[in-house]
Motif scaffolding. Structure first.
Motif, PDB file in Angstrom:
ATOM      1  N   PHE A 140      18.764  -2.414  14.851  1.00  0.00           N
ATOM      2  CA  PHE A 140      17.733  -1.434  15.174  1.00  0.00           C
ATOM      3  C   PHE A 140      18.307  -0.328  16.055  1.00  0.00           C
ATOM      4  CE2 PHE A 140      15.095  -4.927  13.818  1.00  0.00           C
ATOM      5  CZ  PHE A 140      14.042  -4.300  13.189  1.00  0.00           C
ATOM      6  N   THR A 141      18.051   0.913  15.667  1.00  0.00           N
ATOM      7  CA  THR A 141      18.476   2.101  16.413  1.00  0.00           C
ATOM      8  C   THR A 141      17.323   3.097  16.427  1.00  0.00           C
ATOM      9  OG1 THR A 141      19.416   3.054  14.383  1.00  0.00           O
ATOM     10  CG2 THR A 141      20.923   1.820  15.832  1.00  0.00           C
ATOM     11  N   PRO A 142      17.332   4.068  17.343  1.00  0.00           N
ATOM     12  CA  PRO A 142      16.221   5.023  17.419  1.00  0.00           C
ATOM     13  C   PRO A 142      16.017   5.844  16.148  1.00  0.00           C
ATOM     14  CG  PRO A 142      17.486   5.053  19.454  1.00  0.00           C
ATOM     15  CD  PRO A 142      18.244   4.201  18.489  1.00  0.00           C
ATOM     16  N   ASP A 143      17.076   6.053  15.362  1.00  0.00           N
ATOM     17  CA  ASP A 143      16.943   6.893  14.169  1.00  0.00           C
ATOM     18  C   ASP A 143      16.643   6.088  12.911  1.00  0.00           C
ATOM     19  OD1 ASP A 143      19.386   5.641  14.092  1.00  0.00           O
ATOM     20  OD2 ASP A 143      20.487   7.382  13.332  1.00  0.00           O
ATOM     21  N   LEU A 144      16.398   4.785  13.045  1.00  0.00           N
ATOM     22  CA  LEU A 144      16.088   3.945  11.888  1.00  0.00           C
ATOM     23  C   LEU A 144      14.701   4.302  11.351  1.00  0.00           C
ATOM     24  CD1 LEU A 144      17.702   1.534  10.596  1.00  0.00           C
ATOM     25  CD2 LEU A 144      16.063   0.038  11.733  1.00  0.00           C
ATOM     26  N   LEU A 145      14.566   4.367  10.026  1.00  0.00           N
ATOM     27  CA  LEU A 145      13.296   4.708   9.388  1.00  0.00           C
ATOM     28  C   LEU A 145      12.660   3.465   8.786  1.00  0.00           C
ATOM     29  CD1 LEU A 145      14.365   7.979   7.513  1.00  0.00           C
ATOM     30  CD2 LEU A 145      13.134   7.790   9.686  1.00  0.00           C
ATOM     31  N   PRO A 146      11.323   3.463   8.603  1.00  0.00           N
ATOM     32  CA  PRO A 146      10.683   2.301   7.974  1.00  0.00           C
ATOM     33  C   PRO A 146      11.272   1.949   6.617  1.00  0.00           C
ATOM     34  CG  PRO A 146       9.038   3.725   8.967  1.00  0.00           C
ATOM     35  CD  PRO A 146      10.345   4.448   9.083  1.00  0.00           C
ATOM     36  N   SER A 147      11.641   2.952   5.837  1.00  0.00           N
ATOM     37  CA  SER A 147      12.210   2.686   4.512  1.00  0.00           C
ATOM     38  C   SER A 147      13.567   2.003   4.598  1.00  0.00           C
ATOM     39  CB  SER A 147      12.338   3.986   3.716  1.00  0.00           C
ATOM     40  OG  SER A 147      13.166   4.923   4.400  1.00  0.00           O
ATOM     41  N   ASP A 148      14.268   2.146   5.732  1.00  0.00           N
ATOM     42  CA  ASP A 148      15.534   1.435   5.915  1.00  0.00           C
ATOM     43  C   ASP A 148      15.309  -0.067   6.009  1.00  0.00           C
ATOM     44  OD1 ASP A 148      17.026   3.805   5.965  1.00  0.00           O
ATOM     45  OD2 ASP A 148      16.673   4.077   8.115  1.00  0.00           O
TER      46      ASP A 148
END
Length: 349
Positions: A98-106
């Motif tokens: 998990f990172t701040p730029d992770l998106l739900p679609s990831d």
């Protein structure tokens, strides 16, 4: 909105939760569960040394079809514990950093347009796994964290209006660091409530740390860890756990403990009815691993801290006075009368 089965390629890991999984266990089912989980426990403890009892709670969550939150300072083996569980069970494993730029679609997957066929093709994300390891879950944004809500509660995920069933068994093991809070997003109450239990790994004692140095001096123990069971067996064992007997007096004890958290003067938010259900399910798993076909109040007391504490929100006064949710749970357990079990409260297979 319509429902689709798991995407191709995951069929071998998609187990039905229908009547066959809920059938009453055979005479040797409980013995097989005890033997198998003892081997899984041994495999995990060969990697995570010096933390007795940690594997039991983790395996209880897995057997009870819940999800686990591992919270502690860096370097104590949170991710190692999650990986050890995953490698001990021969099933599909997905890992999410998990990172701040992770998106739900990831996490959930995405529909890709294929020009050759002029159709959209669903590309599944890492949540389409039997065991999902989420490292530092509180580093993702609330939007991304919320993508797990439907997955954890309903065993499915919805992408572009289409609902996809997730494989079973399905276990999320998420880790978070409670000390370094810069750049993190605390889990909301709704998501914390979906985790059946929260555990802390803690520091090993000196002897265990020396043993760890010896074992990892030349190689990583995880590299040599071999599966001792598979996902299909774990799903069958979950059916055994569900069939265990909990007497009315034990159920009233669960409700009394959870209800006391809602009335405590030091708590702004008590435990939910979901907590009652998950506490009983986890207690059944602990009883099954002990070789018993019924739940005792001792099982409930053992799990009260890991199942209830992370769901509670202290009042400002209690927090400023140094009280912790764990101490309040201990206080509630001590003052709640323990029911006396009659012979009829026990059932044999």
């Amino acid at each position: 909105m319509h429902t689709e089965p798991a995407p191709p390629g995951l069929a071998d890991n998609h187990y039905s939760g229908g009547p066959a999984a809920q059938a009453a266990p055979g005479p040797g089912a409980l013995d097989e569960l005890v033997e198998t989980m003892a081997r899984v426990r041994g495999a995990v403890e060969s990697v995570v040394t010096g933390r007795p009892g940690l594997a039991d709670i983790t395996l209880a969550v897995l057997l009870a079809e819940g999800h686990l939150l591992v919270e502690d300072v860096p370097g104590v083996g949170k991710t190692t514990l999650a990986k050890a569980i995953a490698r001990s069970i021969d099933c599909h494993v997905g890992r999410i950093q998990f990172t701040p730029d992770l998106l739900p679609s990831d996490l959930t997957g995405v529909n890709i347009f294929r020009t050759s066929s002029h159709e959209f093709e669903f590309r599944p994300g890492p949540v389409f796994s039997n065991i999902v390891i989420g490292d530092e879950i509180n580093r993702a944004s609330p939007k991304t964290q919320s993508a797990l809500l439907e997955c954890m509660e309903e065993g499915q995920t919805t992408v572009d209006g289409t609902t996809h069933q997730l494989p079973r068994p399905f276990l999320v093991v998420a880790t978070q660091n409670p000390v370094e809070m810069e750049g993190t997003y605390p889990l909301p109450e709704a998501q914390r409530d979906r985790f059946m239990a929260r555990i802390t790994v803690g520091y090993p004692d000196a002897d265990a740390e020396i043993l760890m140095l010896d074992r990892q001096e030349t190689s990583a123990p995880l590299a040599h860890l071999q599966p001792v069971t598979d996902g299909r067996s774990m799903l069958r064992f979950s059916g055994v756990v569900r069939s265990l007997y909990a007497s009315p007096s034990v159920k009233r004890y669960v409700v009394a403990l959870v209800g006391a958290t809602r009335e405590h003067a030091g708590l702004r938010l008590g435990a939910s009815p979901r907590a009652s259900l998950q506490l009983l399910r986890a207690a059944k798993a602990i009883a099954a691993m002990a070789g018993r076909d019924h739940v005792l109040p001792d099982d409930i007391q053992r799990l009260a801290r890991p199942v209830l504490a992370h769901r509670l929100i202290l009042t400002t006064e209690a927090r400023l006075s140094g009280v912790t949710p764990e101490t309040l749970v201990d206080e509630i357990v001590q003052r709640t009368p323990v029911p006396a079990l009659e012979p009829a409260d026990r059932r044999q297979f």
